[in-house]
Design an enzyme around this catalytic site. Structure first.
Site, PDB file in Angstrom:
ATOM      1  N   TYR A  86      25.990  38.455  40.924  1.00 35.91           N
ATOM      2  CA  TYR A  86      26.553  39.168  41.758  1.00 35.91           C
ATOM      3  C   TYR A  86      26.902  39.844  42.408  1.00 35.91           C
ATOM      4  CZ  TYR A  86      31.301  41.774  42.454  1.00 35.91           C
ATOM      5  OH  TYR A  86      32.379  42.982  42.919  1.00 35.91           O
ATOM      6  N   LYS A 136      26.735  39.020  46.608  1.00 37.09           N
ATOM      7  CA  LYS A 136      27.664  40.049  47.631  1.00 37.09           C
ATOM      8  C   LYS A 136      26.560  40.245  48.504  1.00 37.09           C
ATOM      9  CE  LYS A 136      31.941  40.473  45.217  1.00 37.09           C
ATOM     10  NZ  LYS A 136      32.957  39.674  46.449  1.00 37.09           N
TER      11      LYS A 136
HETATM   12  N1  LIG Z   1      37.123  46.315  41.338  1.00 35.20           N
HETATM   13  C1  LIG Z   1      36.266  46.455  42.276  1.00 35.20           C
HETATM   14  O1  LIG Z   1      35.948  48.321  41.789  1.00 35.20           O
HETATM   15  C2  LIG Z   1      35.576  46.182  43.005  1.00 35.20           C
HETATM   16  C3  LIG Z   1      34.519  46.857  43.939  1.00 35.20           C
HETATM   17  C4  LIG Z   1      33.580  45.837  44.607  1.00 35.20           C
HETATM   18  C5  LIG Z   1      33.933  44.334  44.669  1.00 35.20           C
HETATM   19  N2  LIG Z   1      35.434  43.933  44.617  1.00 35.20           N
HETATM   20  C6  LIG Z   1      35.336  42.654  45.209  1.00 35.20           C
HETATM   21  O2  LIG Z   1      36.929  42.730  45.370  1.00 35.20           O
HETATM   22  C7  LIG Z   1      37.368  41.510  45.219  1.00 35.20           C
HETATM   23  C8  LIG Z   1      38.869  41.591  44.929  1.00 35.20           C
HETATM   24  O3  LIG Z   1      38.940  42.233  43.725  1.00 35.20           O
HETATM   25  P1  LIG Z   1      39.943  42.923  42.528  1.00 35.20           P
HETATM   26  O4  LIG Z   1      39.105  44.060  41.706  1.00 35.20           O
HETATM   27  O5  LIG Z   1      41.005  42.837  43.667  1.00 35.20           O
HETATM   28  O6  LIG Z   1      39.903  41.656  41.254  1.00 35.20           O
HETATM   29  P2  LIG Z   1      40.920  40.916  40.191  1.00 35.20           P
HETATM   30  O7  LIG Z   1      40.297  40.692  39.025  1.00 35.20           O
HETATM   31  O8  LIG Z   1      41.846  42.207  39.983  1.00 35.20           O
HETATM   32  O9  LIG Z   1      41.509  39.906  41.246  1.00 35.20           O
HETATM   33  C9  LIG Z   1      41.045  38.611  41.535  1.00 35.20           C
HETATM   34  C10 LIG Z   1      42.394  38.226  41.881  1.00 35.20           C
HETATM   35  O10 LIG Z   1      41.255  36.823  41.963  1.00 35.20           O
HETATM   36  C11 LIG Z   1      40.876  35.281  42.080  1.00 35.20           C
HETATM   37  N3  LIG Z   1      40.127  34.147  42.072  1.00 35.20           N
HETATM   38  C12 LIG Z   1      39.360  34.932  41.278  1.00 35.20           C
HETATM   39  N4  LIG Z   1      38.541  33.395  41.338  1.00 35.20           N
HETATM   40  C13 LIG Z   1      39.263  32.704  42.082  1.00 35.20           C
HETATM   41  C14 LIG Z   1      39.104  31.289  42.928  1.00 35.20           C
HETATM   42  N5  LIG Z   1      38.291  31.080  42.044  1.00 35.20           N
HETATM   43  N6  LIG Z   1      39.395  30.737  43.020  1.00 35.20           N
HETATM   44  C15 LIG Z   1      40.958  31.463  43.676  1.00 35.20           C
HETATM   45  N7  LIG Z   1      41.576  33.401  42.829  1.00 35.20           N
HETATM   46  C16 LIG Z   1      40.448  33.219  42.284  1.00 35.20           C
HETATM   47  C17 LIG Z   1      41.690  35.668  40.079  1.00 35.20           C
HETATM   48  O11 LIG Z   1      42.713  34.620  40.024  1.00 35.20           O
HETATM   49  C18 LIG Z   1      42.884  37.713  40.585  1.00 35.20           C
HETATM   50  O12 LIG Z   1      44.114  37.652  41.002  1.00 35.20           O
HETATM   51  C19 LIG Z   1      36.629  40.693  44.659  1.00 35.20           C
HETATM   52  O13 LIG Z   1      35.538  40.102  45.563  1.00 35.20           O
HETATM   53  C20 LIG Z   1      35.397  41.605  44.075  1.00 35.20           C
HETATM   54  O14 LIG Z   1      34.448  40.780  43.982  1.00 35.20           O
HETATM   55  C21 LIG Z   1      36.142  44.646  43.652  1.00 35.20           C
END
Ligand SMILES: NC(=O)c1ccc[n+]([C@@H]2O[C@H](COP(=O)([O-])OP(=O)(O)OC[C@H]3O[C@@H](n4cnc5c(N)ncnc54)[C@H](O)[C@@H]3O)[C@@H](O)[C@H]2O)c1
Length: 252
Positions: free
Chosen positions: A159, A163
């Site tokens: 990851y 990223k």
């Molecule tokens: N939550 C955190 O603390 C955090 C921190 C840093 C970065 N992020 C990044 O933010 C973004 C959103 O994360 P989140 O926390 O809302 O996660 P989440 O799991 O709540 O939502 C992510 C969504 O992406 C969809 N998804 C996953 N793989 C997919 C694919 N191949 N094609 C289409 N849709 C897909 C899932 O079905 C889900 O609905 C991600 O890129 C994550 O890496 C999150």
């Protein structure tokens, strides 16, 4: 400068992975500002539900497309459907992402490839399709989702690599397509309250919050508001940048 978000109202905005979490909050914020929002997720149930609820709540027209961003045919079909319906695409938020953690020595090739495919290759594929359309109107914005993990988290070499890759991708693409009138930036969220972080054991989550200078987890809306800034004229001279949104966690 008097600014009233008029430019957001004119936009067609695609948010990948917007069935839940950060993507959903972002889709809802843009819809509440009057944008035409495309809700897209690989999970059909949450995708349909988010689209219905967001248009009911905001009164804005939405469309939803079930799409796995690792599948180029599905990505191309999604852009075709957007252009057929609304004739343009102004902003793409590459939000879909996932984790599959494990210690490096136990990390299987499938685990590595899966995370690179979804987070990095997915971002490339959606951006590649988007730029074909944006270049015709010589304008557009792309917002990619990196992470605080780009600096390296133990148990997340896959990851963290993906990223960090998104940061290099953003910087290079921004330079290449600035002459086409397209801006590309990324956001690096810290610890945000979503399904992705729900799996963290309570004790560890408490320690993580204690290390955050603002002493709270971020909410999906904290990220959504920065997406709005990056899609708007307010950030008209910003491209190729990473914006950290993490309550003060980590160094510069
Ligand atoms: N939550 C955190 O603390 C955090 C921190 C840093 C970065 N992020 C990044 O933010 C973004 C959103 O994360 P989140 O926390 O809302 O996660 P989440 O799991 O709540 O939502 C992510 C969504 O992406 C969809 N998804 C996953 N793989 C997919 C694919 N191949 N094609 C289409 N849709 C897909 C899932 O079905 C889900 O609905 C991600 O890129 C994550 O890496 C999150």
């Amino acid at each position: 400068m008097k600014y009233n978000f008029e430019d957001i109202k004119d936009q067609v905005v695609l948010v990948t992975g917007s069935g839940r979490g950060i993507g959903r909050a972002t889709a809802e914020l843009f819809a509440s500002m009057g944008a035409r929002v495309v809700i897209s997720d690989m999970d059909e149930e949450v995708c349909n539900q988010a689209a219905t609820e967001i248009s009911q709540k905001t009164g804005s027209e939405t469309m939803h497309v079930v799409c796995n961003i690792t599948n180029r045919e599905q990505v191309d079909a999604m852009f075709q459907a957007i252009v057929d319906k609304w004739g343009q695409i102004d902003c793409v938020i590459n939000n879909a992402g996932i984790t599959k953690d494990g210690l490096f020595l136990r990390m299987k090739p499938e685990q590595w490839n899966f995370i690179i495919d979804v987070n990095l290759t997915g971002t490339y594929q959606v951006s590649h399709a988007a730029v074909q359309h944006m270049r015709k109107k010589k304008s557009g914005t792309i917002i990619n989702m990196s992470s605080i993990a780009r600096g390296g988290n133990p148990g997340q070499v896959n990851y963290s690599a993906a990223k960090a890759g998104i940061v290099g991708f953003t910087a290079a693409l921004a330079k290449e397509i600035a002459p086409m009138g397209i801006r590309v930036n990324c956001i690096a969220p810290g610890f945000i309250d979503t399904r992705l972080t729900d799996a963290i054991p309570d004790k560890m989550a408490e320690q993580m919050v204690a290390a955050i200078p603002m002493k709270r987890k971020g909410q999906p809306e904290d990220i959504a508001r920065v997406c709005l800034f990056l899609a708007s004229e307010l950030s008209g001279y910003v491209t190729g940048q990473v914006i950290d949104v993490n309550g003060g966690l980590g160094g510069l």
